[in-house]
Design a protein around this motif. Structure first.
Motif, mmCIF file in Angstrom:
data_model
loop_
_atom_site.group_PDB
_atom_site.id
_atom_site.type_symbol
_atom_site.label_atom_id
_atom_site.label_comp_id
_atom_site.label_asym_id
_atom_site.label_seq_id
_atom_site.Cartn_x
_atom_site.Cartn_y
_atom_site.Cartn_z
ATOM 1 N N GLU A 1 0.837 -1.206 0.000
ATOM 2 C CA GLU A 1 0.000 0.000 0.000
ATOM 3 C C GLU A 1 0.873 1.258 0.000
ATOM 4 O OE1 GLU A 1 -3.725 1.900 2.570
ATOM 5 O OE2 GLU A 1 -2.780 0.026 3.186
ATOM 6 N N ASN A 2 0.484 2.235 -0.825
ATOM 7 C CA ASN A 2 1.181 3.522 -0.937
ATOM 8 C C ASN A 2 2.611 3.389 -1.461
ATOM 9 O OD1 ASN A 2 -1.075 4.921 0.091
ATOM 10 N ND2 ASN A 2 -0.417 4.460 2.193
ATOM 11 N N MET A 3 2.865 2.338 -2.192
ATOM 12 C CA MET A 3 4.175 2.157 -2.824
ATOM 13 C C MET A 3 3.992 1.806 -4.295
ATOM 14 S SD MET A 3 6.657 0.194 -0.123
ATOM 15 C CE MET A 3 7.049 0.892 1.489
ATOM 16 N N GLY A 4 5.024 2.089 -5.092
ATOM 17 C CA GLY A 4 4.987 1.791 -6.507
ATOM 18 C C GLY A 4 5.927 0.653 -6.873
ATOM 19 N N VAL A 5 5.708 0.071 -8.051
ATOM 20 C CA VAL A 5 6.506 -1.061 -8.506
ATOM 21 C C VAL A 5 6.726 -0.956 -10.016
ATOM 22 C CG1 VAL A 5 6.490 -3.553 -8.920
ATOM 23 C CG2 VAL A 5 5.799 -2.669 -6.700
ATOM 24 N N ILE A 6 7.959 -1.244 -10.455
ATOM 25 C CA ILE A 6 8.247 -1.406 -11.878
ATOM 26 C C ILE A 6 8.726 -2.836 -12.094
ATOM 27 C CG2 ILE A 6 9.717 -0.717 -13.810
ATOM 28 C CD1 ILE A 6 9.901 2.052 -12.611
ATOM 29 N N LEU A 7 8.079 -3.552 -13.015
ATOM 30 C CA LEU A 7 8.465 -4.925 -13.312
ATOM 31 C C LEU A 7 9.591 -4.910 -14.331
ATOM 32 C CD1 LEU A 7 4.868 -6.256 -13.358
ATOM 33 C CD2 LEU A 7 6.666 -7.214 -11.946
ATOM 34 N N ARG A 8 10.667 -5.612 -14.028
ATOM 35 C CA ARG A 8 11.847 -5.642 -14.886
ATOM 36 C C ARG A 8 11.659 -6.629 -16.037
ATOM 37 N NH1 ARG A 8 17.015 -5.669 -10.957
ATOM 38 N NH2 ARG A 8 17.910 -4.657 -12.779
ATOM 39 N N THR A 9 12.555 -6.583 -17.003
ATOM 40 C CA THR A 9 12.457 -7.451 -18.179
ATOM 41 C C THR A 9 12.439 -8.925 -17.798
ATOM 42 O OG1 THR A 9 13.695 -5.776 -19.421
ATOM 43 C CG2 THR A 9 13.471 -7.935 -20.435
ATOM 44 N N VAL A 10 13.229 -9.309 -16.780
ATOM 45 C CA VAL A 10 13.305 -10.716 -16.375
ATOM 46 C C VAL A 10 12.022 -11.205 -15.710
ATOM 47 C CG1 VAL A 10 15.800 -10.830 -16.138
ATOM 48 C CG2 VAL A 10 14.443 -10.019 -14.213
ATOM 49 N N ALA A 11 11.064 -10.286 -15.465
ATOM 50 C CA ALA A 11 9.785 -10.682 -14.869
ATOM 51 C C ALA A 11 8.881 -11.379 -15.870
ATOM 52 C CB ALA A 11 9.076 -9.453 -14.304
#
Length: 501
Positions: free
Chosen positions: A161-171
């Motif tokens: 909650e209240n945080m962001g995420v970027i999924l990397r290429t290896v995801a």
């Protein structure tokens, strides 16, 4: 086949990435000069410059760091449709004397200090956690729209909650279980950073990012890497522990290289490093490219050289330019050249041929993890492009200006000379029964060996060979000449003879 080869030494660690036995990336981490990108500091604003829309921050380094207004604002500001740069002044964001938490996003280069941001990011194996924003993103290199949507849906259910995420290429292709472990690890790390933020006064280091080997395991070691080879047993065991934690399915690709051979020579890397420092690079066809750098930009010139072609001039020019486009992309990546780059391809009269060369250049640059952008061809037939500056260029890491010619030429620096000394000591210890050795070096280099006395003693302790360094003005700065070697008694006799001359 893609390989990562690690040469662990006392004075520095070197890491090479090979594609089909060809060196494409080289990283050097020295004991007293380790990379700081990714480190998090509690800093103090020492100067606010509204005219530059930036501030200088003291984080305890030799030079103050540069904080641009966009890097001082939270990511949420940029998600607003009505956001305009000029509406917010840096003086309204930070104040002189203020303590702030910043993360290094660009290494110090030449006379410029590091660049920092207040937007903290914590990279994991499959994703990057952003504690100060709620943004969800997916790597642009994941091209499938369906897969991108699936990944967004998967992470939406797990995102703190209240945080962001970027999924990397290896995801790509991974599941919730993979992401869950990543998030668990990164949240623990963030909680530790939160505690450190409240302790002590600025400037101070709060979080130190992984070292070269561990960072490569986290960011680069994937199913696309077929071998990861390390020549130090302790580092190998440490790396195996991290691989076990992050990517256990890759354990069988990690291996230990016995130290009875020089690992970089074994994989023919040393010769490729030497070529990466040369101004002229020959193409297989007989053409060549010349790379010249200034502080502001890098210029690449393409020439037909010895290549005369088979059919006609137009065909010769096109083939040379196409071969040069591939080589230029490789050299920019290997030499870590950033900033403005101008490429002077051989003049082409056919617009279709020009487009073929530009398309191949762009395709070849896609292998590079550092972002680049081709701006097009000017009326003079010059290709303009940019490549993001992240680190010092390879030549800056391995070379320095020659004190004899006031910068008109370059030679190996003292760190590389010290590394060569270590390799020679290891070779003598492994392949001879000598107890001692005398090396002759240039008087300037002699002073460096005196200053690096502790490192020399460590090398002697490791190799069980005693070294004596004597100055010889007739040698070049980067020469390391073996004068004599054998039993300690005989070497001391030679040393005594030299001192009486």
């Amino acid at each position: 086949m893609n390989q990562i080869i690690v040469d662990v030494g006392i004075s520095e660690n070197r890491l090479a990435i090979l594609e089909d036995e060809e060196l494409v990336e080289l990283y050097i981490e020295r004991r007293n000069n380790k990379r700081i990108v990714g480190n998090i500091y509690k800093g103090r604003v020492v100067n606010v410059l509204p005219g530059m829309q930036a501030a200088f921050v003291d984080i305890g380094l030799e030079k103050n760091c540069f904080l641009y207004v966009k890097d001082a604002l939270g990511q949420e500001y940029f998600n607003k449709k009505d956001f305009v740069d000029r509406e917010i002044s840096i003086k309204d964001v930070v104040k002189q004397g203020q303590e702030i938490i910043v993360q290094v996003i660009k290494e110090p280069i030449a006379d410029k200090g590091a660049r920092v941001t207040t937007n903290i990011t914590l990279p994991g194996r499959y994703l990057v956690l952003m504690p100060d924003t709620q943004y969800i993103g997916v790597s642009r290199k994941i091209g499938s729209a369906e897969e991108r949507e699936r990944l967004k849906a998967e992470i939406e259910a797990l995102k703190p909650e209240n945080m962001g995420v970027i999924l990397r290429t290896v995801a790509e292709g991974k599941s919730k279980d993979d992401f869950r472990e990543d998030i668990k690890f990164l949240l623990k790390l963030w909680q530790k950073i939160e505690k450190e933020k409240k302790l002590g006064f600025a400037p101070r280091l709060i979080y130190k990012d992984f070292d070269l080997i561990d960072k490569t395991i986290r960011d680069t070691f994937s199913k696309n890497i077929h071998e990861f080879i390390i020549n130090d047993e302790n580092e190998y065991k440490s790396a195996m522990d991290l691989v076990e934690l992050l990517s256990p399915n890759l354990k069988d690709r990690l291996s230990y290289f016995e130290e009875s051979h020089d690992i970089f020579r074994h994989y023919k890397i040393e010769s490729q490093i030497h070529k990466a420092l040369e101004r002229k690079i020959w193409l297989k066809s007989g053409g060549y490219i010349v790379i010249d750098s200034t502080e502001a930009l890098t210029v690449v010139d393409v020439n037909t050289g010895k290549y005369v072609g088979i059919t006609d001039l137009e065909d010769t020019v096109l083939k040379t330019n196409l071969e040069a486009a591939v080589e230029i992309a490789k050299q920019l990546r290997l030499r870590d050249i950033g900033g403005i780059i101008i490429i002077d391809f051989i003049d082409m009269s056919n617009e279709e041929d020009e487009q073929k060369v530009l398309n191949l250049l762009e395709k070849s640059l896609n292998k590079d993890r550092t972002k680049s952008k081709i701006l097009g061809m000017t009326e003079l037939g010059l290709v303009e492009m940019t490549r993001k500056k992240v680190r010092q260029k390879l030549e800056s890491v391995m070379q320095k200006k020659c004190h004899c010619c006031d910068g008109s030429g370059k030679l190996l620096n003292e760190y590389t000379l010290l590394q060569r000394f270590e390799k020679e000591m290891r070779r003598i210890a492994l392949h001879t029964s000598c107890e001692a050795v005398i090396f002759e070096v240039h008087p300037t280099a002699f002073k460096i060996f005196e200053e690096e006395f502790i490192t020399r003693k460590e090398i002697e302790g490791l190799t069980k060979v005693q070294s004596f360094i004597v100055p010889n003005p007739s040698l070049n700065f980067d020469d390391l000449k073996t004068k004599a070697m054998g039993s300690l008694e005989n070497v001391k006799k030679v040393l005594n003879d030299l001192s009486t001359k």
